[in-house]
Design a protein around this motif. Structure first.
Motif, PDB file in Angstrom:
ATOM      1  N   ALA A  61       8.311 -17.240 -12.492  1.00 25.95           N
ATOM      2  CA  ALA A  61       7.632 -18.065 -11.185  1.00 25.95           C
ATOM      3  C   ALA A  61       7.316 -17.399 -10.368  1.00 25.95           C
ATOM      4  N   LEU A  62       7.434 -16.028 -10.182  1.00 23.30           N
ATOM      5  CA  LEU A  62       7.080 -15.272  -8.947  1.00 23.30           C
ATOM      6  C   LEU A  62       6.548 -13.861  -9.550  1.00 23.30           C
ATOM      7  N   PRO A  63       5.159 -14.012 -10.072  1.00 22.13           N
ATOM      8  CA  PRO A  63       4.540 -12.746 -10.582  1.00 22.13           C
ATOM      9  C   PRO A  63       4.428 -11.485  -9.455  1.00 22.13           C
ATOM     10  N   VAL A  64       5.130 -10.495 -10.065  1.00 17.27           N
ATOM     11  CA  VAL A  64       5.303  -9.310  -9.156  1.00 17.27           C
ATOM     12  C   VAL A  64       4.831  -7.949  -9.820  1.00 17.27           C
ATOM     13  N   ASN A  65       3.908  -7.307  -9.264  1.00 10.05           N
ATOM     14  CA  ASN A  65       3.373  -6.176  -9.777  1.00 10.05           C
ATOM     15  C   ASN A  65       2.567  -6.359 -11.021  1.00 10.05           C
ATOM     16  N   THR A  66       1.565  -7.195 -11.147  1.00 11.71           N
ATOM     17  CA  THR A  66       0.946  -7.531 -12.346  1.00 11.71           C
ATOM     18  C   THR A  66       0.212  -6.537 -12.948  1.00 11.71           C
ATOM     19  N   ASN A  67      -0.150  -5.275 -12.281  1.00 12.81           N
ATOM     20  CA  ASN A  67      -0.948  -4.169 -12.876  1.00 12.81           C
ATOM     21  C   ASN A  67       0.160  -3.282 -13.749  1.00 12.81           C
ATOM     22  N   GLY A  68       1.616  -3.589 -13.498  1.00 17.74           N
ATOM     23  CA  GLY A  68       2.520  -2.653 -14.276  1.00 17.74           C
ATOM     24  C   GLY A  68       3.143  -1.777 -12.979  1.00 17.74           C
ATOM     25  N   GLY A  69       2.768  -1.933 -11.749  1.00 18.05           N
ATOM     26  CA  GLY A  69       3.146  -1.228 -10.716  1.00 18.05           C
ATOM     27  C   GLY A  69       3.229   0.258 -10.455  1.00 18.05           C
ATOM     28  N   GLY A  70       3.989   1.085  -9.751  1.00 24.42           N
ATOM     29  CA  GLY A  70       4.151   2.132  -9.773  1.00 24.42           C
ATOM     30  C   GLY A  70       4.946   2.698 -10.712  1.00 24.42           C
ATOM     31  N   LEU A  71       6.052   2.074 -11.312  1.00 23.29           N
ATOM     32  CA  LEU A  71       6.719   2.483 -12.287  1.00 23.29           C
ATOM     33  C   LEU A  71       6.292   2.379 -13.592  1.00 23.29           C
ATOM     34  N   SER A  72       5.134   1.698 -13.843  1.00 24.59           N
ATOM     35  CA  SER A  72       4.376   1.716 -15.263  1.00 24.59           C
ATOM     36  C   SER A  72       3.044   1.966 -15.242  1.00 24.59           C
ATOM     37  N   CYS A  73       2.354   1.488 -14.027  1.00 21.43           N
ATOM     38  CA  CYS A  73       0.810   1.773 -14.215  1.00 21.43           C
ATOM     39  C   CYS A  73       0.189   2.975 -13.543  1.00 21.43           C
ATOM     40  N   VAL A  74       0.545   3.286 -12.341  1.00 24.42           N
ATOM     41  CA  VAL A  74       0.057   4.558 -11.740  1.00 24.42           C
ATOM     42  C   VAL A  74       0.951   4.714 -10.391  1.00 24.42           C
ATOM     43  N   HIS A  75       1.047   6.055 -10.141  1.00 26.18           N
ATOM     44  CA  HIS A  75       1.659   6.363  -8.916  1.00 26.18           C
ATOM     45  C   HIS A  75       1.685   7.926  -8.485  1.00 26.18           C
ATOM     46  N   PRO A  76       0.331   7.999  -7.973  1.00 21.98           N
ATOM     47  CA  PRO A  76       0.038   9.441  -7.745  1.00 21.98           C
ATOM     48  C   PRO A  76       0.357   9.716  -6.187  1.00 21.98           C
ATOM     49  N   GLY A  77       1.510   9.913  -5.851  1.00 21.87           N
ATOM     50  CA  GLY A  77       2.183  10.456  -4.571  1.00 21.87           C
ATOM     51  C   GLY A  77       2.465   9.266  -3.897  1.00 21.87           C
ATOM     52  N   MET A  78       1.019   8.706  -3.344  1.00 24.58           N
ATOM     53  CA  MET A  78       1.289   7.312  -2.517  1.00 24.58           C
ATOM     54  C   MET A  78       0.475   6.439  -3.415  1.00 24.58           C
ATOM     55  N   TYR A  79       1.051   5.189  -3.296  1.00 29.43           N
ATOM     56  CA  TYR A  79       0.778   3.910  -4.415  1.00 29.43           C
ATOM     57  C   TYR A  79       0.228   2.790  -3.536  1.00 29.43           C
ATOM     58  N   GLY A  80       0.227   2.931  -2.253  1.00 31.08           N
ATOM     59  CA  GLY A  80      -0.186   1.609  -1.371  1.00 31.08           C
ATOM     60  C   GLY A  80      -1.744   1.147  -1.753  1.00 31.08           C
ATOM     61  N   ILE A  81      -2.581   1.902  -2.004  1.00 30.30           N
ATOM     62  CA  ILE A  81      -4.036   1.479  -2.163  1.00 30.30           C
ATOM     63  C   ILE A  81      -4.062   0.366  -3.305  1.00 30.30           C
TER      64      ILE A  81
END
Lengths: 381, 126
Positions: free
Chosen positions: A313-333
């Motif tokens: 019911a509440l889609p969160v981090n639909t790109n996969g997030g920092g956990l599974s998509c991308v996390h290059p030091g800082m993720y905010g962008i």
């Protein structure tokens, strides 16, 4: 931002990504340059048009100078505030202010990092914590997770459900770095790093860059892409070092969230898609609670019930997030870029159908600084 | 200029005692040592000897291979007078440290400076 003047005053005209995953040999600025070029092309604009620059990183003490020189631009507005990975979301409000006040006409928020394949030095070590050798940032987030489990009965299984939901979204995103199947049991069985945070409770370490171009909404009819409007944005901070956090189970998102919602004239129930800065699994639980998507202490059960995963019911981090998509030091962008994709309706297999509103939330430091923004389509202006 | 706050703090530690600042204005105990009170902004701060009694506010075990020194504890301790600091609990296994456990300060010699660490004031399991 004040609701009267800035709600819907600016829109996102372009987004760009580059080097997601591993980009050997590229400097952080090389990757940033690729993302900026992509974002400007997406917007139908050129570097010559950019007169507002909003950027920071962990490598350059004078980030707007270094970045502007690399890009060959001479911005009249340059903001380099660095509060950690939330700053991109924070910069939205200063970009909006500068555009609205006509201090600049085209604002560029951008970041690049080669954290996976390059060398990076840790930032200034806090003198009263470093002697105890915390393995930061992991130890700090582990202390917060341990306290949340103690006070609210949150379980490691519930934390693991955050990582699994992120992976399920990542499997619908061809750009995501980690797309192999992942089970709750896999997460629970992964190597313990700082109790109760295990390896798969931690975000990826990747390369990557992102860029966002903002313009005044009056230009929206001339935009190449479907405009996505900024409806509200606010930041709050509580501390630098984890031992100085007033309550380890409550972040400053409890202040930034309500302020951003008030500007937008919306409530959590009005939000169609959510992007939360998930450096660690505990982040998602803390932010769901502090932003008002559930009561304090109830996010574990919410997540365990499948609410944030595909089909929930509440889609969160639909790109996969920092956990599974991308996390290059800082993720905010990347929270901003994914929200814009969703509201344009261009998110492909992971598209949340009919999404008109999106919340993005950035986290910086050791749960230290929090920034929340709300975006919407023309339909909710 | 009076002696710097960080210098006073270390001088007391070298004497084997934990002294922290307390604000005259709001009576809050302050950690880490500063030149003004972060709670009320006042600048009349008095050094007082801390009781050294504390409670584990949160705890983690940093996992490390035995050949690199093995696992160790990192904890946030809330002192009886209110301040919190990052530290570690010694004298028991790292994973046996529990939130709400009562602890007592011990001053240890560190590499560059004295270290404030804690030991349980009750036996494990009580």
């Amino acid at each position: 931002m004040s609701r009267e003047t800035l709600r819907g005053a600016v829109s996102c005209a372009g987004i760009g990504l580059a080097g997601i995953g591993a980009a050997p040999g590229y400097s952080h600025l090389d990757l940033l340059g690729l993302a900026v070029h992509a974002a400007l092309e997406d917007a139908g604009l050129s570097l010559r048009d950019v007169d507002g620059l909003f950027t920071a990183n962990m490598a350059n003490i004078l980030p707007t100078l270094t970045t502007a020189e690399y890009l060959g631009i001479r911005p009249v507005v340059a903001v380099g505030t660095n509060t950690g990975g939330n700053y991109f979301v924070d910069h939205l409000q200063w970009a909006a202010q500068a555009l609205h006040a006509r201090l600049c006409d085209v604002a560029l928020i951008c970041y690049g990092s080669n954290q996976r394949t390059g060398k990076s030095a840790p930032p200034d070590p806090p003198p009263y914590e470093t002697p105890y050798q915390p393995r930061d940032p992991i130890s700090s987030y582990a202390l917060a997770a341990a306290r949340h489990m103690h006070v609210y009965g949150t379980t490691r299984r519930q934390l693991a459900c955050v990582a699994v939901a992120a992976r399920q979204w990542a499997q619908r995103n061809p750009l995501a770095f980690a797309r192999d199947p992942l089970s709750v049991e896999d997460v629970l069985a992964s190597r313990m790093i700082c109790d109760p945070i295990s390896l798969l409770d931690c975000c990826l370490v990747t390369d990557g860059a992102g860029a966002v171009v903002l313009v005044r909404a009056e230009r929206a009819s001339h935009q190449r892409q479907t405009p996505v409007y900024l409806l509200g944005c606010a930041s709050a901070q509580t501390h630098r070092q984890i031992s100085q956090m007033p309550d380890l189970t409550v972040t400053a998102a409890a202040q930034s969230g309500p302020r951003a919602f008030a500007q937008a004239g919306l409530t959590p129930a009005d939000i169609d898609v959510v992007q939360l800065y998930d450096a660690f699994t505990i982040n998602v639980l803390l932010f769901l609670e502090d932003l008002g998507f559930c009561k304090k202490g109830e996010a574990g059960a919410l997540v365990e019930g499948g609410a944030i995963a595909p089909g929930g019911a509440l889609p969160v981090n639909t790109n996969g997030g920092g956990l599974s998509c991308v996390h290059p030091g800082m993720y905010g962008i990347f929270t901003i870029i994914e929200a814009v994709e969703q509201l344009r309706g261009t998110a492909g297999e992971r598209q949340v159908l009919g999404a008109q509103t999106a919340l993005v939330h950035g986290n910086g430091g050791m749960l230290s600084a929090q920034s929340t923004a709300v975006f919407g389509t023309a339909a909710v202006l | 200029m009076p002696e710097a706050p960080g210098v006073v703090f270390q001088r007391y530690l070298k004497g084997g005692e934990l002294w922290l600042q307390q604000c005259d204005g709001c009576a809050r105990q302050i950690f880490y040592p500063r030149t003004l009170c972060p709670y009320c902004g006042g600048n009349r701060l008095q050094w007082r000897r801390a009781s050294g009694a504390g409670t584990v506010y949160s705890t983690t075990v940093v996992r490390q291979r035995p050949e690199r020194g093995g696992d160790y504890n990192v904890a946030i301790i809330e002192l009886a007078e209110g301040a919190r600091l990052l530290s570690r609990v010694e004298g028991i296994a790292a994973e046996s440290v529990r939130i709400d456990m009562k602890v007592q300060v011990v001053i240890r010699a560190g590499t560059d400076a004295q270290l404030v660490v804690f030991e349980p004031t009750q036996s494990v399991g009580v």
